[in-house]
Motif scaffolding. Structure first.
Motif, PDB file in Angstrom:
ATOM      1  N   TYR A 146      -5.600   9.966  -4.239  1.00 35.21           N
ATOM      2  CA  TYR A 146      -5.617   8.515  -4.134  1.00 35.21           C
ATOM      3  C   TYR A 146      -5.599   8.050  -2.684  1.00 35.21           C
ATOM      4  O   TYR A 146      -6.434   7.252  -2.246  1.00 35.21           O
ATOM      5  CB  TYR A 146      -4.423   7.932  -4.899  1.00 35.21           C
ATOM      6  N   ALA A 147      -4.635   8.551  -1.935  1.00 37.52           N
ATOM      7  CA  ALA A 147      -4.509   8.117  -0.543  1.00 37.52           C
ATOM      8  C   ALA A 147      -5.723   8.526   0.273  1.00 37.52           C
ATOM      9  O   ALA A 147      -6.230   7.752   1.103  1.00 37.52           O
ATOM     10  CB  ALA A 147      -3.226   8.700   0.061  1.00 37.52           C
ATOM     11  N   GLU A 205       1.727   9.479  -5.987  1.00 40.59           N
ATOM     12  CA  GLU A 205       2.340  10.807  -5.901  1.00 40.59           C
ATOM     13  C   GLU A 205       3.189  11.101  -7.134  1.00 40.59           C
ATOM     14  O   GLU A 205       3.174  12.228  -7.654  1.00 40.59           O
ATOM     15  CB  GLU A 205       3.182  10.890  -4.628  1.00 40.59           C
ATOM     16  N   GLU A 236       0.850   4.245  -2.856  1.00 36.40           N
ATOM     17  CA  GLU A 236       0.705   5.666  -2.578  1.00 36.40           C
ATOM     18  C   GLU A 236       1.865   6.467  -3.151  1.00 36.40           C
ATOM     19  O   GLU A 236       1.678   7.576  -3.673  1.00 36.40           O
ATOM     20  CB  GLU A 236       0.601   5.885  -1.067  1.00 36.40           C
ATOM     21  N   GLU A 261       0.834  -1.206   0.000  1.00 38.63           N
ATOM     22  CA  GLU A 261       0.000   0.000   0.000  1.00 38.63           C
ATOM     23  C   GLU A 261       0.863   1.248   0.000  1.00 38.63           C
ATOM     24  O   GLU A 261       0.545   2.246  -0.666  1.00 38.63           O
ATOM     25  CB  GLU A 261      -0.926  -0.013   1.215  1.00 38.63           C
TER      26      GLU A 261
END
Length: 942
Positions: free
Chosen positions: A177-178, A96, A92, A88
């Motif tokens: 996204y995160a 970015e 992330e 995960e």
């Protein structure tokens, strides 16, 4: 040939090494899911990390490579893996990187778009706005090249601007996204799915171990993956809750609380382990506050909707919500939070538990209850009644019942009064009554089906409520031999819809239930509005009909059982639903009316209608019949059908003891067709309680005829007027006939028409809409307008309607001035200069006359200037589209802007035409169409 290695680990995924560019390996394995990467330097299978090896792809690629002569080795290691937290974190980080990369692309696209636009603007500065290309001039070539450059730069600018928006959206998605992945409410829904997958894998693993399958290791690895991922997301939810995010659970709500869901407040009907059952009524949505009363239907059924706890955003106790609503407010999240803290759900549940519980009624969805009955009526055999469950299958807790039939039960069908009484008695013994629907033929057409429901508890009469009064019965008529219809079995159930001969379908209702009001008396029931309609439906158009239920053209006349009806209190006034007998004939009824009877005692029922075969020469038409005109063509069609098949539906009549004859209540068209067909007898339903000339009988006749398509507007108007004279209000007439009060009022207004206009309306020469407007005029003006209309004096009905409106406005204006006017027979030309004439110049002051002449001159000059615009539009209308595209593409705004300008002009032109149409009608009324009536003026002067 090359030596190829295919490796798979859960940490790195599936990779292929040993290949070089141009050796043909990629072309072989690309069909098996392998991709090439310049950054990685080897071939790989997408999305293969952190997953089991896709052996069908790996083995397929290896076989294809070996067939091509390559040496292939495969190595699979499922134990080498990375934790879910590491995976995960890498996702992330890659998000970015994508955000930065996409943002850079968006910036470059914006810069390119600005540069292209700047170049186009710089080229266009050399041209005056709107300057055409000078054909044959030395500048023509350069001008055309510059126009092409402007077009190219502008197109590229738009493309770069669209590309910049695309990359900006991608960058925004990557940046979020995160945040999206770690949203606590979304994570809770993800956890539900993961826990379900974990339970499934545990079941599969146990089954594999029990049966000795070789997939136990794979299931064990998947169980480990799911367990680790669930722990990771549970930690995310716990962290969010520790930071102050409210996670709603069943303990946070109590029944009848309000939950803020999808932007509105909904009252909670039930609190479930995984969701809330909230009040829901799609007809009222969206509504700021939806209560349980809003979602409860007239039959007590509650509509609910499932609301997940992850979508709940606030809670408000019922008492606090009612206080907010009483103050005319809808609480926000902050006010609801304060109210929830004052009244927590636990306290509300304790208070609800302390209240004494009401006696639970029988639940209609209880599987132990019977839902329907199936009646089999074999000829010359006992009738069998079978109890059915909700799936239309025989109920296991109820034994079939055999009902013996007698000669008085007719043919033993469910629509015979004797058999219906026996079925009702069997239901009463078991605590059931008939449902709201009617008898219907079963799917296999072997019998009849009808819904039933538990019998409601008897409710005592309210204090001061009078008991029901028995209506006076007319004198009995001599007995006439009853005959069974010729068609036997199911054919006898055919219904004459729209007074034709079309038989019903298998799902149509056959007859009315024993406990319900007969269909021919339905108009006098406590709720006369047809099912599926609202009581009042306002229409914005004078001739718009109120929507009503799709009922047959003819109201079904059926025989009803002479069982005792329940004593009910109708919402209408007593004088409209019951009729007291004279004191000299029924002193007991008068005494009963003064003293309320106990709730358990029931008033005796009126004599039920009976079906008989009557000689056709003893039947007379009702002179008060609302319907006067009958389509002869359709009448002949019905006569031909009756000549072949006979009479399929009885008519309704009333008996005269003095003359020993019968008068038609409903079914005059069938009676006329029977005479044409040569029938000597007709089956009729004798209504014993129908009194000639009574307003109840008139209401039934009007309601039976008013819904027909072939009933003329004048017949409707006269019928409504007769009901109004009989004492009915407009609203009552609308409810009885399924029309809106406005519709009834508009129809009655048609009676203001003169005889000639009424005749034209009846013959279809004058439309109902236009006739209503004409009815507002005086009688003389109606005659003159009708003459002009029938002679083609108007281009269309819209112009005629505008003329009538203007005429009525002029009438009102003249009446306010104390003068009178009528429409002229002809429209002679005015003497003198038309430009200097003024409409109604007899009452225009001198100053106003000068102003009108001055403004008229200005307006006509403006209109004359439009001729130049007309020439331009004519030129554009005949121009070549390709030439227009070439010329306007390089102009400011292009073809699109100029098209919008033309569309705007078209809209304005339509508005101008509408105003001029109204002005023409007003001018026609005031100038050539209206003259002062000298006689009326002389009378007014006296």
């Amino acid at each position: 040939m090359a030596t190829i290695e295919i490796n798979h680990t859960r940490a790195e995924g599936t990779t292929l090494t040993g290949s070089r560019k141009g050796d043909g390996v990629f072309e072989i394995v690309r069909n098996h899911g392998f991709w090439s990467s310049r950054t990685l330097g080897f071939l790989y299978i997408r999305q293969s990390r952190d997953k089991e090896a896709q052996m069908w792809r790996i083995n397929g690629a290896a076989d294809a490579l070996r067939a091509a002569g390559h040496e292939v080795t495969i190595e699979i290691n499922e134990e080498e893996r990375r934790s879910f937290a590491e995976a995960e974190a890498e996702r992330e980080e890659r998000a970015e990187d994508r955000a930065e990369r996409f943002d850079d692309r968006a910036g470059r696209a914006v810069a390119s778009a600005d540069a292209r636009r700047s170049a186009a603007d710089q080229i266009s500065t050399r041209f005056e706005f709107g300057q055409p290309i000078l054909v044959g001039h030395h500048s023509e070539g350069r001008a055309r090249r510059d126009a092409a450059r402007i077009d190219t730069n502008m197109r590229k600018s738009f493309e770069d601007r669209d590309r910049a928006g695309y990359w900006a959206n991608r960058a925004g998605a990557a940046e979020n996204y995160a945040k999206h992945r770690k949203d606590p409410y979304r994570t809770l829904r993800r956890l539900e799915r993961l826990r379900a997958d974990l339970r499934a894998q545990e079941r599969h693993h146990a089954e594999a171990v029990e049966r000795g399958y070789d997939s136990t290791d794979r299931h064990a690895r998947l169980i480990q993956d799911f367990t680790e991922e669930i722990a990771y997301w549970e930690e995310i939810v716990a962290k969010a809750e520790a930071e102050g995010v409210k996670i709603w659970r069943p303990a946070d709500f109590a029944p009848r609380d309000f939950v803020y869901y999808s932007g509105s407040w909904y009252q909670v009907a039930r609190v479930n382990p995984k969701s809330l059952s909230i009040a829901w009524n799609l007809r009222l949505a969206p509504k700021p506050v939806m209560t349980l009363e809003d979602a409860t239907l007239h039959d007590g059924q509650l509509w609910t909707h499932t609301a997940d706890y992850t979508n709940a955003r606030a809670r408000c106790p019922e008492a606090a919500m009612l206080a907010f609503l009483a103050a005319g407010k809808v609480p926000g999240a902050k006010a609801a939070r304060a109210a929830s803290e004052e009244q927590p759900a636990s306290a509300v549940r304790e208070a609800q538990a302390a209240k004494p519980k009401k006696k639970q009624k029988k639940n209609a969805s209880d599987p132990k209850l019977a839902k329907r009955i199936y009646v089999l009526c074999p000829p010359a055999k006992p009738v069998t009644l079978t109890w059915l469950n909700g799936n239309s299958r025989p109920h296991k807790d109820f034994e079939p019942v055999e009902i013996a039939t007698s000669a008085g039960d007719g043919m033993g069908l469910v629509w015979s009064p004797g058999l219906r009484a026996k079925i009702a008695a069997v239901l009463d013994e078991r605590g059931y009554v008939f449902g709201a629907d009617d008898w219907a033929v079963s799917r296999d057409r072997s019998g009849f089906v009808r819904s039933i429901k538990p019998k409601p508890e008897d409710e005592p009469l309210q204090k001061g409520e009078p008991a029901a009064v028995v209506a006076e019965q007319p004198a009995p008529e001599p007995a006439i031999e009853e005959e069974v219809p010729a068609a036997a079995g199911l054919e006898a159930l055919a219904v004459d819809t729209s007074e034709g001969q079309a038989p019903p379908t298998g799902t149509e209702a056959v007859t009315e239930g024993a406990e319900k009001t007969p269909s021919d008396l339905r108009i006098l029931s406590s709720n006369p509005v047809p099912q599926g309609t609202s009581e009042v439906s306002h229409s914005v158009h004078p001739l718009s009909s109120t929507p009503h239920s799709e009922r047959p053209e003819t109201m079904t006349d059926t025989t009803t059982t002479a069982t005792t009806p329940e004593v009910t209190k109708a919402p209408a006034p007593a004088k409209k639903t019951t009729r007291k007998a004279p004191a000299t004939k029924a002193p007991a009824s008068k005494a009963t009316a003064k003293k309320a009877t106990p709730a358990k005692k029931e008033a005796p029922a009126a004599k039920a209608p009976t079906q008989k075969v009557i000689p056709i020469e003893r039947i007379d038409r009702d002179p008060n019949q609302p319907r006067e005109l009958f389509d002869q063509a359709k009448l002949m069609e019905l006569a031909g059908s009756m000549r072949e098949l006979g009479q399929l539906q009885p008519i309704s009549v009333r008996y005269h003891a003095g003359t020993k004859r019968y008068t038609i209540v409903m079914g005059e068209r069938r009676w006329r067709a029977a005479q044409v067909a040569g029938l000597t007898e007709m089956t009729a339903l004798v209504l014993h309680d129908a009194v000639g000339g009574s307003r109840e009988l008139l209401a039934k006749q009007v309601a039976e005829n008013v819904g027909r398509a072939d009933m003329t507007p004048m017949e409707e108007a006269k019928s409504f007027k007769d009901l109004e004279k009989a004492g009915y209000e407009i609203e009552e007439i609308g409810r009885m006939c399924g029309k809106s009060p406005a519709y009834v009022g508009w129809r009655i207004d048609l009676l203001k028409l003169c005889d000639s206009a009424q005749d034209a309306l009846a013959k279809g020469l004058l439309g109902p809409n236009l006739a209503w407007y004409a009815a507002q005029l005086s009688t003389q003006n109606q005659m003159r307008f009708l003459s002009r209309y029938t002679q083609g004096g108007f281009a269309n009905d819209r112009d005629a309607e505008a003329f009538v409106k203007a005429c009525r406005t002029e009438e009102e204006r003249r009446e306010s001035q104390g003068s009178f006017f009528v429409l002229s027979e002809e429209n002679p030309a005015k003497k003198g200069d038309v430009q200097e004439s003024i409409l109604g110049d007899h009452d225009v002051p001198e100053e106003e006359r000068e102003r009108i002449i001055s403004e008229r001159s200005k307006l006509t000059k403006k209109i004359e200037r439009l001729s130049a615009a007309g020439e331009i539009l004519a030129e554009l209308a005949t121009a070549d589209p390709e030439e227009l595209a070439l010329l306007l593409a390089g102009a400011a705004g292009g073809v699109e802007v100029h098209s919008k300008r033309m569309a705007h002009l078209r809209k304005l032109t339509g508005q101008v035409i509408g105003n001029l149409t109204k002005a023409q009608a007003i001018a026609s009324v005031r100038a050539g169409g209206v003259e002062i009536n000298p006689d009326a003026v002389a009378e007014a002067a006296v």
